[in-house]
Design an enzyme around this catalytic site. Structure first.
Site, PDB file in Angstrom:
ATOM      1  N   HIS A 110       0.814  -1.213   0.000  1.00  0.00           N
ATOM      2  CA  HIS A 110       0.000   0.000   0.000  1.00  0.00           C
ATOM      3  C   HIS A 110       0.851   1.268   0.000  1.00  0.00           C
ATOM      4  CE1 HIS A 110      -3.280   2.710   1.705  1.00  0.00           C
ATOM      5  NE2 HIS A 110      -3.838   2.164   0.640  1.00  0.00           N
ATOM      6  N   LYS A 112       3.499   4.232  -1.167  1.00  0.00           N
ATOM      7  CA  LYS A 112       3.764   4.982  -2.395  1.00  0.00           C
ATOM      8  C   LYS A 112       5.114   5.668  -2.228  1.00  0.00           C
ATOM      9  CE  LYS A 112      -0.865   4.576  -2.073  1.00  0.00           C
ATOM     10  NZ  LYS A 112      -1.604   4.192  -0.858  1.00  0.00           N
ATOM     11  N   ASP A 117      17.907   8.059  -8.264  1.00  0.00           N
ATOM     12  CA  ASP A 117      19.373   8.171  -8.225  1.00  0.00           C
ATOM     13  C   ASP A 117      19.938   8.251  -6.804  1.00  0.00           C
ATOM     14  OD1 ASP A 117      19.538   8.036 -10.951  1.00  0.00           O
ATOM     15  OD2 ASP A 117      19.772  10.192 -11.260  1.00  0.00           O
ATOM     16  N   HIS A 291      -8.312  11.413   0.529  1.00  0.00           N
ATOM     17  CA  HIS A 291      -7.419  10.257   0.512  1.00  0.00           C
ATOM     18  C   HIS A 291      -6.182  10.493   1.379  1.00  0.00           C
ATOM     19  CE1 HIS A 291      -4.831   7.083  -1.454  1.00  0.00           C
ATOM     20  NE2 HIS A 291      -5.987   6.432  -1.349  1.00  0.00           N
ATOM     21  N   LYS A 293      -3.482  10.978   4.474  1.00  0.00           N
ATOM     22  CA  LYS A 293      -3.099  10.275   5.701  1.00  0.00           C
ATOM     23  C   LYS A 293      -1.992  11.095   6.348  1.00  0.00           C
ATOM     24  CE  LYS A 293      -3.863   6.942   2.293  1.00  0.00           C
ATOM     25  NZ  LYS A 293      -5.265   6.792   2.383  1.00  0.00           N
ATOM     26  N   ASP A 298       0.999  19.690  17.988  1.00  0.00           N
ATOM     27  CA  ASP A 298       1.671  20.770  18.729  1.00  0.00           C
ATOM     28  C   ASP A 298       2.497  21.687  17.834  1.00  0.00           C
ATOM     29  OD1 ASP A 298       0.528  20.051  21.090  1.00  0.00           O
ATOM     30  OD2 ASP A 298       2.316  19.126  21.958  1.00  0.00           O
TER      31      ASP A 298
END
Length: 384
Positions: A110, A112, A117, A291, A293, A298
């Protein structure tokens, strides 16, 4: 481990992410690793695929890994073109058994992550797919990624290379000698403290959840979390409500109606009365598909990545987040979340949820029980 000396650039939505990623691919000279859950055969997917093919044709070693469930369209439509131009492709857990809830079936790739390089990397929640749904909202899918440079590249590149070797071995049932061609460039590139945190099924099974919980337990003023699929276990719920009990302002931005998984949206809503009664502020995002996350705590600690706060992400899938300890970065992400709540979300009040019609309450409760049952069938449950 948090290390100093990094440059971290926040990228909001695919409108900022995809042009930056394509430019980096076009500037690549030696080696690219790309990991994605979804790689769609749409305008965005074809554009990124074309950049990868150009890189391979000029001699760059390009290694693409796509999940076998989320990337079914990629396997059918894009993989043959990439392979024809010399792009190396691996499919993570290609074979699936329909309607199975067995634990191994739900262990998906899941994360990404893209490394270029060994000198820069992209980490976040954005799949290789068009932000704009056909005949959908005029606003883009709401998500984030970061572009990073500096010492934090060491674990990012090492993780990408290690997973490639692991899946290559699992695919071919023999050890494949594929040395790292572009080791990470780990010298200082900025002044930001950052860490790369992964969740896997071996050494780092709870690393992302533990990073969240540690930051929540340290919070003294404010916690802001935006999460697409929010179905936390008891530990996480109690950490949030304990924070409100000691005077911390806790705000959650969650998906409203129209998400990819309506059953999970209903199940999450069954948690609203518990959270609202304990002082948690709740917003539902309705402008487009949420979508993201991400979190800010603080005004100094922040995270951007692929991990939702549910059993799939925290207990099953391979995930990757970047943790950032920097006031400037946290302020930028906090301002972006504030704008999303102001312009695209609706506040949820305890009174509205207390007056919810009986059928709506029953639907939420039933969805909650179904999701819990699915988690239990998969082999997880209890406080997690």
């Amino acid at each position: 481990m948090v290390v100093p000396g990094n440059a971290v650039v926040l990228l909001e939505n695919g409108q900022e992410y995809f042009p930056a990623l394509e430019a980096s691919i076009d500037n690549a000279e030696r080696e690219i690793f790309l990991q994605s859950y979804i790689f769609s055969d749409d305008d965005v997917g074809r554009s990124i695929a074309a950049a990868l093919r150009r890189a391979a044709r000029r001699g760059v070693v390009v290694r693409v890994m796509v999940d076998g469930f989320g990337g079914r369209e990629f396997v059918r439509d894009l993989m043959p073109q990439l392979a024809a131009d010399g792009v190396e492709v691996l499919i993570y857990r290609r074979e699936l058994r329909a309607l199975s809830l067995r634990r191994h079936r739900l262990r998906r790739l899941h994360r990404k992550v893209v490394t270029i390089d060994g000198r820069e990397a992209y980490v976040g929640g954005i799949n290789i797919t068009d932000d704009f749904a056909p005949n959908g909202s005029p606003y883009p899918r709401y998500d984030y990624a970061v572009r990073v440079q500096g010492p934090v590249l060491d674990p990012i590149v090492e993780s990408a290379h290690r997973l490639w070797r692991l899946v290559a071995w699992a695919s071919f049932r023999r050890r494949v000698h594929q040395p790292l061609l572009a080791p990470p460039v780990g010298e200082a590139a900025g002044s930001i403290r950052a860490a790369f945190v992964v969740r896997d099924n071996l050494r780092y099974r709870r690393a992302i959840e533990d990073a969240y919980l540690a930051a929540i337990e340290r919070a003294r003023h404010e916690i802001v979390i935006a999460n697409a699929y929010f179905f936390p276990g008891r530990r996480f719920r109690h950490a949030l409500t304990e924070a409100t009990g000691r005077g911390v302002r806790v705000t959650l931005l969650l998906q409203g109606a129209g998400g990819d998984h309506p059953l999970q949206v209903l199940a999450t809503r069954a948690l609203y009365p518990f959270l609202l009664q304990r002082g948690v502020e709740l917003y539902e995002y309705h402008r487009s598909h949420l979508h993201a996350k991400v979190a800010v705590i603080d005004g100094r600690w922040a995270t951007v990545g692929s991990s939702n706060i549910d059993a799939f992400s925290l207990l099953l899938a391979r995930e990757a987040n970047v943790v950032v300890e920097d006031e400037g970065f946290a302020a930028q992400l906090r301002a972006s979340l504030a704008a999303a709540m102001r312009d695209g979300a609706e506040a949820q009040s305890p009174e509205d949820w207390r007056r919810l019609p009986l059928l709506r309450r029953m639907a939420n409760w039933l969805a909650y029980q179904l999701v819990r049952m699915a988690i239990g069938i998969a082999g997880y449950g209890g406080k997690h």
